[in-house]
Structure formats: C-alpha cells, structure tokens
Design an enzyme around this catalytic site. Structure first.
Site, PDB file in Angstrom:
ATOM      1  N   LYS A 180       2.684   7.998   1.440  1.00 34.88           N
ATOM      2  CA  LYS A 180       3.559   8.756   0.220  1.00 34.88           C
ATOM      3  C   LYS A 180       2.462   8.879  -0.757  1.00 34.88           C
ATOM      4  O   LYS A 180       2.399  10.267  -1.480  1.00 34.88           O
ATOM      5  CB  LYS A 180       4.522   8.072   0.098  1.00 34.88           C
ATOM      6  CG  LYS A 180       5.478   7.858   0.981  1.00 34.88           C
ATOM      7  CD  LYS A 180       6.970   7.309   0.554  1.00 34.88           C
ATOM      8  CE  LYS A 180       6.796   6.108   0.026  1.00 34.88           C
ATOM      9  NZ  LYS A 180       6.298   4.776   0.762  1.00 34.88           N
TER      10      LYS A 180
ATOM     11  N   ARG B 117      15.368   5.547  -2.898  1.00 31.66           N
ATOM     12  CA  ARG B 117      15.212   4.604  -1.597  1.00 31.66           C
ATOM     13  C   ARG B 117      16.372   3.898  -1.133  1.00 31.66           C
ATOM     14  O   ARG B 117      16.561   3.174  -0.142  1.00 31.66           O
ATOM     15  CB  ARG B 117      14.400   3.392  -2.315  1.00 31.66           C
ATOM     16  CG  ARG B 117      13.406   2.761  -1.241  1.00 31.66           C
ATOM     17  CD  ARG B 117      12.551   1.900  -1.999  1.00 31.66           C
ATOM     18  NE  ARG B 117      11.546   2.654  -2.725  1.00 31.66           N
ATOM     19  CZ  ARG B 117      10.060   2.130  -2.509  1.00 31.66           C
ATOM     20  NH1 ARG B 117       9.909   1.033  -1.743  1.00 31.66           N
ATOM     21  NH2 ARG B 117       9.111   2.881  -2.917  1.00 31.66           N
TER      22      ARG B 117
ATOM     23  N   ARG C 159      -5.227  -2.059   2.370  1.00 41.72           N
ATOM     24  CA  ARG C 159      -5.292  -1.091   1.136  1.00 41.72           C
ATOM     25  C   ARG C 159      -5.671  -1.904  -0.108  1.00 41.72           C
ATOM     26  O   ARG C 159      -5.652  -3.073  -0.041  1.00 41.72           O
ATOM     27  CB  ARG C 159      -3.651  -0.898   0.797  1.00 41.72           C
ATOM     28  CG  ARG C 159      -3.715  -0.169  -0.649  1.00 41.72           C
ATOM     29  CD  ARG C 159      -2.476   0.842  -0.746  1.00 41.72           C
ATOM     30  NE  ARG C 159      -1.084  -0.467  -0.863  1.00 41.72           N
ATOM     31  CZ  ARG C 159       0.157   0.023  -1.001  1.00 41.72           C
ATOM     32  NH1 ARG C 159       0.317   1.501  -1.163  1.00 41.72           N
ATOM     33  NH2 ARG C 159       0.961  -0.894  -0.661  1.00 41.72           N
TER      34      ARG C 159
ATOM     35  N   ARG D 264      -2.840  -5.442  -3.621  1.00 35.52           N
ATOM     36  CA  ARG D 264      -1.718  -5.524  -4.295  1.00 35.52           C
ATOM     37  C   ARG D 264      -1.030  -6.775  -3.982  1.00 35.52           C
ATOM     38  O   ARG D 264      -0.921  -7.315  -2.648  1.00 35.52           O
ATOM     39  CB  ARG D 264      -0.920  -4.559  -4.081  1.00 35.52           C
ATOM     40  CG  ARG D 264      -0.829  -3.321  -5.245  1.00 35.52           C
ATOM     41  CD  ARG D 264      -0.024  -2.079  -4.665  1.00 35.52           C
ATOM     42  NE  ARG D 264       1.208  -2.311  -3.970  1.00 35.52           N
ATOM     43  CZ  ARG D 264       2.129  -1.275  -3.605  1.00 35.52           C
ATOM     44  NH1 ARG D 264       1.560   0.082  -3.978  1.00 35.52           N
ATOM     45  NH2 ARG D 264       3.246  -1.496  -3.136  1.00 35.52           N
TER      46      ARG D 264
ATOM     47  N   ARG E  30       9.183  -6.011   3.355  1.00 32.50           N
ATOM     48  CA  ARG E  30       9.422  -4.940   2.461  1.00 32.50           C
ATOM     49  C   ARG E  30       9.870  -3.818   3.880  1.00 32.50           C
ATOM     50  O   ARG E  30      10.649  -3.036   3.538  1.00 32.50           O
ATOM     51  CB  ARG E  30       7.814  -4.278   2.071  1.00 32.50           C
ATOM     52  CG  ARG E  30       7.642  -4.863   0.573  1.00 32.50           C
ATOM     53  CD  ARG E  30       6.453  -4.541   0.144  1.00 32.50           C
ATOM     54  NE  ARG E  30       6.046  -3.376  -0.025  1.00 32.50           N
ATOM     55  CZ  ARG E  30       4.601  -3.041  -0.014  1.00 32.50           C
ATOM     56  NH1 ARG E  30       3.545  -3.859   0.226  1.00 32.50           N
ATOM     57  NH2 ARG E  30       4.420  -1.609  -0.041  1.00 32.50           N
TER      58      ARG E  30
END
Ligand code: AP5
Length: 215
Positions: free
Chosen positions: A13, A88, A127, A160, A171
């Site tokens: 996203k 969300r 990532r 992160r 998550r």
C-alpha cells in the site's frame, strides 16, 4: 480523486500510494507514518502510541479517528487524497464516512491489495526504510543501488521494529478479520477496486493506474 488503499500489512500500500500520490499531486496520508513521526518526535501522543506499534496492536479507534478527522480538514486534502492504513476497522470506516460527509466530500474508490499471507511475511522481513526520508526498499524485490543507503537522500536504511518476525505474525492476526470486514463493507457499496498485489511492483502500479483510468 479521494481514495483509500486497503490491504494487510506488507501488501504494498505504502509503496504504491507514494507513486500514485506523486502522479496525481495529492497527499499520501498514512496513519502508520503519522504515528511513527509522533513517536520519533517524543510528543505526548507519541509516548501513548509507542506500546501499540511495538506490539503490532491497533491504536484505539477513538484516537485514530480523531487524528484523521483533523488531518482531512487540512488545506491540501481538499484537492484529493490517498488514505493508506485508514480505515482499519468498521468503526473507523463509519467515522471516515462521517468526517467526509461533514466536509462535503465522498470516496471515489477503495483499492484493495489482494495477497496471501505467506508472501507478506517475506515482504515485511526484507523491508528496509530510510531513517531520514522514509523511502521504502526491499532487500530482494526492490534493493537500493548501494547497500544500506537510500538512493533518494543518502540516509541510512533501517529495519522497522515491527517488521521483526514475532511482531509481523501478530500484525497479520490483528488485521486479518478487520481487513476482510472492510473489504466486504466497500464491496457492498460498489467502491472496491481489487488488484493482484502478489505481482511484481511495476505490474501492480500498472494495474492500479489502468483500473483508475490514470495515464
Ligand atoms: P502501518 O505503517 O500502516 O503498517 P501496515 O499496515 O502494517 O502496512 P505496512 O506499512 O507494513 O505495509 P504496506 O502495505 O504499506 O507495504 P509496503 O509498501 O511498505 O501501521 C503500523 C502500525 O501503526 C500498526 O501495526 C498499528 O499499530 C498502527 N496503525 C496504523 N494505522 C492504524 C489504524 N488505522 N488503526 C489503528 N492502528 C493503526 O511494502 C512492504 C515491502 O514489500 C517493502 O519492502 C516493499 O519494497 C515491498 N514490495 C511492495 N510491493 C511489492 C511487490 N509488488 N512485489 C515485491 N515486493 C514489494
């Protein structure tokens, strides 16, 4: 265009929102970025949010909706926006409807990023983000030209905290049901535009542009 980008963590996203926002010259409004910035700046709000982000838990709806209602009133959002990571939950979806209606605005579409969870774990664990400008890379799928360095600003690339394996799993669990509820919520209103987010990055960009009629 007033758009929502919806999908599980790691579906791409943020990556795609940055590309489309630049093309359309509209703000890319990401709740995750707003929260991380409050934490980095050690604001009072940031201190409260820290525990939620570290655990991969959802920030309470009331807090999130209040922040987004204020953000949507800012001048730059009048010409269009891409919301990334909000809503969300259904409560947030309803709050967004209410905020937009007060502003005399409506959503033009909800781009839904469809991808299986096995793909997402690999995406999130690889990532890397620039600690200065926030640009996103992937060790395998979108590597920087120079190892550990942002090719846009030369900043250091970091992982992160919430991209570590245990938090990633949490998550996905936390978001799974809410994501499906929202997918149905927008589908029933004829707003859903589904893209195959398992495809390579540029292919996903083309599918989004085609389906939105952006050239
Ligand atoms: P947030 O920052 O929004 O995280 P997220 O939803 O978990 O989404 P991500 O940023 O992890 O994924 P993405 O889909 O943007 O993927 P990306 O483009 O980076 O939220 C963080 C936290 O804040 C939450 O856990 C929660 O605590 C809180 N929060 C946020 N919003 C909230 C809300 N509304 N309510 C309550 N709490 C909230 O891509 C991932 C990787 O894949 C990158 O490395 C990228 O380079 C790579 N990649 C992208 N596309 C492709 C592709 N097509 N092929 C291969 N690789 C790709």
């Amino acid at each position: 265009m007033n758009l929502v980008f919806l999908g599980l963590p790691g579906t791409g996203k943020g990556t795609q929102a940055k590309i489309l926002a630049e093309k359309l010259a509209v703000p890319h409004i990401a709740t995750g970025d707003i929260f991380r910035s409050a934490i980095a700046n050690k604001t009072e709000l940031g201190q409260k949010l820290k525990q939620y982000l570290e655990q991969g838990a959802l920030v309470p709806d009331q807090v999130t909706c209040g922040i987004m209602e204020a953000r949507l009133q800012e001048e730059d959002a009048k010409q269009g926006f891409i919301l990334d990571g909000f809503p969300r939950t259904i409560v947030q979806g309803e709050a967004l409807d209410e905020s937009l209606s007060k502003l005399g605005l409506k959503l033009d579409g909800v781009v839904y990023f469809a991808a299986g969870e096995d793909v997402l774990i690999a995406r999130l664990s690889g990532r890397r983000v620039c600690e200065s400008c926030g640009a996103t890379y992937h060790l395998v799928f979108n590597p920087p030209a120079q190892k550990d360095l942002c090719q846009l600003c030369g900043g250091k690339l970091i992982q992160r905290h919430d991209d570590r394996e245990a938090t990633v799993k949490n998550r996905l669990i936390v978001n799974r049901d809410n994501n499906e509820d929202l997918r149905k919520y927008y589908e029933s209103r004829g707003l859903l535009i589904t893209v195959d987010a398992e495809n390579p990055l540029q292919q996903v960009t083309s599918e989004i542009f085609n389906k939105l009629g952006v050239s």
